[in-house]
Design a protein around this motif. Structure first.
Motif, short mmCIF file in Angstrom:
data_model
loop_
_atom_site.label_atom_id
_atom_site.label_comp_id
_atom_site.label_asym_id
_atom_site.label_seq_id
_atom_site.Cartn_x
_atom_site.Cartn_y
_atom_site.Cartn_z
N ARG A 138 0.76 -1.03 0.01
CA ARG A 138 -0.18 0.03 0.06
C ARG A 138 0.85 1.44 0.04
NH1 ARG A 138 -5.42 0.37 -1.10
NH2 ARG A 138 -5.41 -1.68 0.33
N ALA A 139 0.83 1.99 -0.98
CA ALA A 139 1.65 3.12 -1.08
C ALA A 139 0.90 4.20 -0.06
CB ALA A 139 1.55 3.61 -2.48
N ALA A 140 1.95 4.90 0.50
CA ALA A 140 1.33 6.10 1.51
C ALA A 140 0.56 7.06 0.97
CB ALA A 140 2.57 6.85 2.10
N ALA A 141 0.41 7.33 -0.21
CA ALA A 141 -0.45 8.38 -0.87
C ALA A 141 -1.57 7.68 -1.53
CB ALA A 141 0.16 8.97 -1.76
N GLY A 142 -1.77 6.27 -1.36
CA GLY A 142 -2.75 5.61 -1.85
C GLY A 142 -2.32 4.65 -3.07
N GLY A 143 -3.11 3.55 -3.36
CA GLY A 143 -3.05 2.75 -4.34
C GLY A 143 -2.08 1.70 -3.86
N GLY A 144 -1.49 0.86 -4.79
CA GLY A 144 -0.66 -0.26 -4.58
C GLY A 144 -0.76 -1.52 -5.19
N VAL A 145 -0.52 -2.66 -4.75
CA VAL A 145 -0.63 -3.70 -5.45
C VAL A 145 -1.13 -4.79 -4.29
CG1 VAL A 145 0.39 -5.67 -6.67
CG2 VAL A 145 1.11 -3.57 -7.27
N MET A 196 -7.93 1.67 7.09
CA MET A 196 -8.98 1.82 7.99
C MET A 196 -8.88 1.76 9.46
SD MET A 196 -11.70 2.39 5.53
CE MET A 196 -13.38 1.76 6.51
N LEU A 197 -9.38 2.58 10.04
CA LEU A 197 -9.47 2.43 11.51
C LEU A 197 -10.69 2.54 12.17
CD1 LEU A 197 -7.61 2.35 14.04
CD2 LEU A 197 -7.49 4.93 13.87
N ALA A 198 -11.27 1.51 12.80
CA ALA A 198 -12.46 1.44 13.68
C ALA A 198 -13.59 1.62 12.45
CB ALA A 198 -12.58 2.40 14.53
N GLY A 199 -13.19 1.26 11.20
CA GLY A 199 -14.26 1.19 10.23
C GLY A 199 -14.41 2.64 9.46
N ARG A 200 -13.32 3.53 9.67
CA ARG A 200 -13.48 4.56 9.09
C ARG A 200 -12.18 4.86 8.38
NH1 ARG A 200 -16.16 9.04 13.14
NH2 ARG A 200 -17.86 7.67 13.50
N PRO A 201 -12.23 5.54 6.78
CA PRO A 201 -10.84 5.64 6.17
C PRO A 201 -10.04 6.66 7.00
CG PRO A 201 -12.49 6.73 5.36
CD PRO A 201 -13.21 5.97 6.37
N VAL A 202 -8.69 6.35 6.81
CA VAL A 202 -7.60 7.20 7.46
C VAL A 202 -6.50 7.04 6.62
CG1 VAL A 202 -8.39 7.16 9.92
CG2 VAL A 202 -6.60 5.33 9.10
N THR A 203 -5.47 7.97 6.47
CA THR A 203 -4.25 7.83 5.66
C THR A 203 -3.24 7.74 6.70
OG1 THR A 203 -3.68 10.36 6.07
CG2 THR A 203 -5.14 9.82 4.09
N ALA A 204 -2.12 7.41 5.92
CA ALA A 204 -0.58 7.31 6.89
C ALA A 204 -0.57 8.60 7.54
CB ALA A 204 0.65 6.85 5.91
N ALA A 205 -0.65 9.63 7.17
CA ALA A 205 -0.28 10.73 7.80
C ALA A 205 -1.33 11.29 8.87
CB ALA A 205 -0.63 12.03 6.67
N ASP A 206 -2.87 10.85 8.72
CA ASP A 206 -3.58 10.65 9.87
C ASP A 206 -2.94 9.80 11.04
OD1 ASP A 206 -5.37 12.26 8.44
OD2 ASP A 206 -6.46 10.60 7.65
N ARG A 223 -13.28 9.96 20.90
CA ARG A 223 -14.03 11.30 20.35
C ARG A 223 -14.31 10.69 18.77
NH1 ARG A 223 -13.04 15.26 16.81
NH2 ARG A 223 -10.94 14.52 16.44
N ARG A 224 -13.55 10.34 18.31
CA ARG A 224 -13.67 9.90 16.64
C ARG A 224 -14.44 8.56 16.61
NH1 ARG A 224 -8.07 10.31 13.14
NH2 ARG A 224 -7.60 12.06 14.17
N ALA A 234 -7.70 0.82 19.11
CA ALA A 234 -6.37 0.39 19.73
C ALA A 234 -5.93 -0.73 19.54
CB ALA A 234 -6.53 0.49 21.40
N GLU A 235 -6.53 -1.75 19.21
CA GLU A 235 -5.74 -2.88 18.59
C GLU A 235 -5.46 -2.98 17.42
OE1 GLU A 235 -7.31 -7.70 17.94
OE2 GLU A 235 -8.70 -5.75 17.39
N GLN A 236 -6.14 -2.36 16.46
CA GLN A 236 -5.83 -2.21 15.17
C GLN A 236 -4.48 -1.40 15.08
OE1 GLN A 236 -9.03 -0.79 12.41
NE2 GLN A 236 -10.63 -1.97 13.79
N LEU A 237 -4.31 -0.47 15.97
CA LEU A 237 -2.94 0.39 15.78
C LEU A 237 -2.03 -0.39 16.00
CD1 LEU A 237 -4.34 3.72 17.63
CD2 LEU A 237 -3.63 3.38 15.06
N VAL A 238 -2.16 -1.32 16.97
CA VAL A 238 -0.92 -2.29 17.22
C VAL A 238 -0.60 -3.73 16.45
CG1 VAL A 238 -0.82 -1.40 19.83
CG2 VAL A 238 -1.99 -3.74 18.87
N LEU A 239 -1.73 -3.80 15.50
CA LEU A 239 -1.96 -5.11 14.95
C LEU A 239 -0.98 -4.95 13.56
CD1 LEU A 239 -2.92 -7.78 14.96
CD2 LEU A 239 -4.86 -7.30 13.52
N ASP A 240 -1.62 -4.08 12.69
CA ASP A 240 -1.13 -4.06 11.24
C ASP A 240 -1.11 -2.60 10.52
OD1 ASP A 240 -3.84 -3.83 10.88
OD2 ASP A 240 -4.23 -5.87 10.17
N LEU A 241 -1.59 -1.84 11.27
CA LEU A 241 -1.48 -0.31 10.56
C LEU A 241 -0.05 0.49 10.74
CD1 LEU A 241 -4.99 1.02 11.82
CD2 LEU A 241 -4.40 0.28 9.59
#
Length: 332
Positions: A138-145, A196-206, A223-224, A234-241
């Motif tokens: 996954r490219a940081a700016a989106g897209g990939g293979v 995706m984080l908790a079902g919502r799209p995020v970027t690497a910068a986010d 809040r989000r 929190a689990e997704q942040l430590v798993l594979d994002l």
């Protein structure tokens, strides 16, 4: 549905949140058939609806269709969880946080994840586990293979399978699920596909901009995404994002402070790697469900996630590797 539609669905799928109360049914049986037959040139993951659509960088989403025991109307009481006091859970997750924080920040052109995901469903008179491997760039700016491979299906109870004549395939409605592994496919991911984080799209910068202090990160995640999704986020942040080390460390500390999170003790994932299981249990109308996060405390890395219901494993995700790379992905 065309093969192109099938692959697009796969590219938008993610292997998270397999709890039975939150997983929608499979809407697309012809797409599942494309996965199940090894003679197909480009097998695919199990198609899910839009409620679980996300990036393929974390693997292929596998819906949970059955939880049944022999008598599903009789609830199974949850067994006690070892190490449920605050000290053991804090010690483990705080150690993982320190290991994560010690990692140097990494950069690269692609966030690459290699995963194996499995789903268990009740077919014929016994359970069968269906497995899929993904290698996503996954490219940081989106897209990939995205590279996917169908790993086949195996009976959970081999004696019951042999007693049924050791079939090499199973029918699930209009779908045939083959026991034998299938082929491999490679496809481009759309340029607008992010994480995706908790079902919502995020970027690497986010992700890089999330707070690195546990209290602030918890407040931001609540809040989000709401209090009910705090563990998932929190689990997704430590798993594979692609969360930076300081954010992952803060996420481990957030997990340590969530009510209901406990240490279940030493655990071995489906690939044989050893670690310590952290469990989070929920009670719902359909009974109790449990998410198990297997952590290697020496490296501060999450090895696997498992989803259980009434004492029965429904699905799993193995994180074989996850990290930034400047290597070139496979040709599309």
């Amino acid at each position: 549905m065309t093969k192109r539609d099938v692959l697009r669905t796969l590219a938008e799928a993610r292997p998270h949140r397999l709890d039975p109360s939150r997983v929608p049914p499979l809407p697309d049986l012809p797409a599942l058939q494309a996965l199940a037959r090894p003679r197909a040139r480009r097998p695919r993951g199990l198609a899910l609806g839009a409620a679980t659509a996300a990036v393929a960088a974390a693997g292929v989403a596998l819906a949970v269709l059955t939880t049944g025991g022999e008598n599903p109307t009789q609830p199974v009481p949850p067994p006690p969880v070892a190490g449920s006091s605050a000290a053991p859970i804090g010690n483990l997750l705080l150690l993982a946080a320190e290991r994560a924080l010690a990692e140097p920040p990494a950069t690269g052109r692609y966030w690459r994840t290699q995963t194996e995901t499995g789903e268990t469903r009740h077919l014929a008179a016994y359970d069968v586990t269906i497995r899929m491997a993904m290698d996503d760039w996954r490219a940081a700016a989106g897209g990939g293979v995205s590279v996917g491979r169908y790993l086949g299906a195996d009976p959970v109870d081999e004696a019951a399978w042999r007693a049924a004549g050791a079939p090499t395939s199973w029918r699930d409605g209009d779908v045939t699920i083959e026991k034998a592994p299938g082929g491999q496919f490679t496809r481009a991911l759309p340029a607008n596909a992010g994480f995706m984080l908790a079902g919502r799209p995020v970027t690497a910068a986010d992700l890089a901009g999330l707070p690195t202090e546990a209290g602030a990160l918890r407040g931001e995640l609540v809040r989000r995404y709401g209090e009910k999704s705090l563990f998932d986020a929190a689990e997704q942040l430590v798993l594979d994002l692609p969360a930076p080390p300081a954010v992952r460390a803060a996420a481990f500390r957030v997990l340590a402070g969530i009510d209901g999170v406990a240490v279940a003790g030493p655990a071995t994932d489906r690939s044989g790697r050893t670690g310590t299981a952290v469990v989070y249990r929920r009670q719902g109308d359909a009974g109790w469900s449990e998410t198990r996060l297997i952590i290697d405390p020496q490296t501060g890395r999450a090895l696997a996630e498992e989803s259980w219901h009434e004492g029965k494993m429904l699905g799993y995700t193995l994180v074989v590797s996850a990290g930034w790379t400047d290597e070139n992905p496979p040709a599309k």
